[in-house]
Design a protein around this motif. Structure first.
Motif, short mmCIF file in Angstrom:
data_model
loop_
_atom_site.label_atom_id
_atom_site.label_comp_id
_atom_site.label_asym_id
_atom_site.label_seq_id
_atom_site.Cartn_x
_atom_site.Cartn_y
_atom_site.Cartn_z
N PHE A 1 -15.63 2.60 3.21
CA PHE A 1 -14.49 2.53 4.12
C PHE A 1 -14.85 3.19 5.44
O PHE A 1 -15.47 4.25 5.46
N GLY B 1 -9.98 1.28 7.17
CA GLY B 1 -10.27 -0.14 7.14
C GLY B 1 -10.03 -0.72 5.76
O GLY B 1 -9.64 -0.02 4.82
N GLN C 1 -3.16 4.94 -2.06
CA GLN C 1 -4.14 3.88 -2.18
C GLN C 1 -3.74 2.94 -3.31
O GLN C 1 -3.81 3.28 -4.49
N GLY D 1 -7.49 -0.10 1.08
CA GLY D 1 -7.86 1.18 1.64
C GLY D 1 -6.71 2.16 1.59
O GLY D 1 -5.55 1.76 1.47
N PRO D 2 -7.00 3.45 1.68
CA PRO D 2 -5.92 4.46 1.68
C PRO D 2 -5.00 4.27 2.88
O PRO D 2 -5.45 3.95 3.98
N LEU E 1 -2.70 5.20 -6.42
CA LEU E 1 -3.45 6.45 -6.47
C LEU E 1 -3.05 7.26 -5.24
O LEU E 1 -3.16 6.77 -4.11
#
Lengths: 111, 114
Positions: free
Chosen positions: A88, A102, B37, B42-43, B88
């Protein structure tokens, strides 16, 4: 709104080959971060890039930042199986304390 | 040195319930950030706290709240849980405000909402 895009989303490569992951972002920022995430695990910091032209290298990975093009690259040299993970990039939006990640690039290195 | 710790590791709740997640930063770190997440993504940034003050907030509804204590540990609270809150939840700590500073992530809390 700040957007961060990575490509490719999925990457399958042979051991020993080279490849580059691209990270584009949509607003002004001179701070970009690369992270690695193994399946079911948390994120591990790889690189912190804090200025235009910044380049950092660790082992087979090298990251660079071009703030004018709003582009960062993560270059993989002579890939090995242990590099298989999701990578990421994240951008720190100027003066907002917001990290925008991203979409991630899932890398699989084949023996 | 101990890294970022989070508790609990896993949690199962039902819709409409409330949940509290906890995070202890690395010793000496004064900034804590929270991320959500969802599997395969992505987070997503939720909050950042520095020196017990909120410094940043992501695009999450008011059901999400957080606070930071004098010892720099932090709690994330989510009210009126929805199925879509299953994810998560990651906590990250850094020395100073997150701008320009490496964030170190904890192992996360896996929340399942039934």
């Amino acid at each position: 709104e700040l957007k961060v895009e990575q490509n490719p989303l999925f990457l399958s490569m042979q051991e020993g080959k080279n490849y580059t992951i691209y990270c584009n972002y949509s607003t002004t920022s001179d701070r970009l971060y690369w992270y690695r995430q193994d399946p079911g695990k948390s994120l591990e910091s790889l690189f912190v890039l804090l200025s235009n032209g910044a380049v950092k290298q660790e082992g087979r990975l090298m990251a660079s930042l071009d703030t004018k093009a709003r582009l960062s690259t993560l270059h993989i040299t002579a890939a090995v199986h242990d590099l298989s993970a999701t990578y990421f990039c994240a951008v720190d939006e100027d003066r907002t304390y917001k990290y925008i990640f991203g979409t991630g690039t899932r890398l699989k290195v084949l023996a | 040195d101990a890294g970022v710790t989070q508790s609990p590791t896993h949690l199962i709740k039902t819709r409409g319930q409330h949940v509290t997640l906890r995070c202890s930063p690395i010793s000496g770190h004064k900034s804590v950030s929270w991320y959500q997440q969802v599997l395969g993504q992505g987070p997503q940034f939720i909050f950042q706290y520095y020196e017990k003050e909120e410094r940043g907030r992501g695009n999450f509804p008011d059901r999400f709240s957080a606070r930071q204590f004098p010892n720099y540990s932090s709690e994330l609270n989510v009210n009126a849980l929805l199925l879509g809150d299953s994810a998560l939840y990651l906590c990250a700590s850094s020395h100073g405000p997150a701008g320009g500073d490496t964030q170190y992530f904890g192992p996360g809390t896996r929340l399942t909402v039934l």
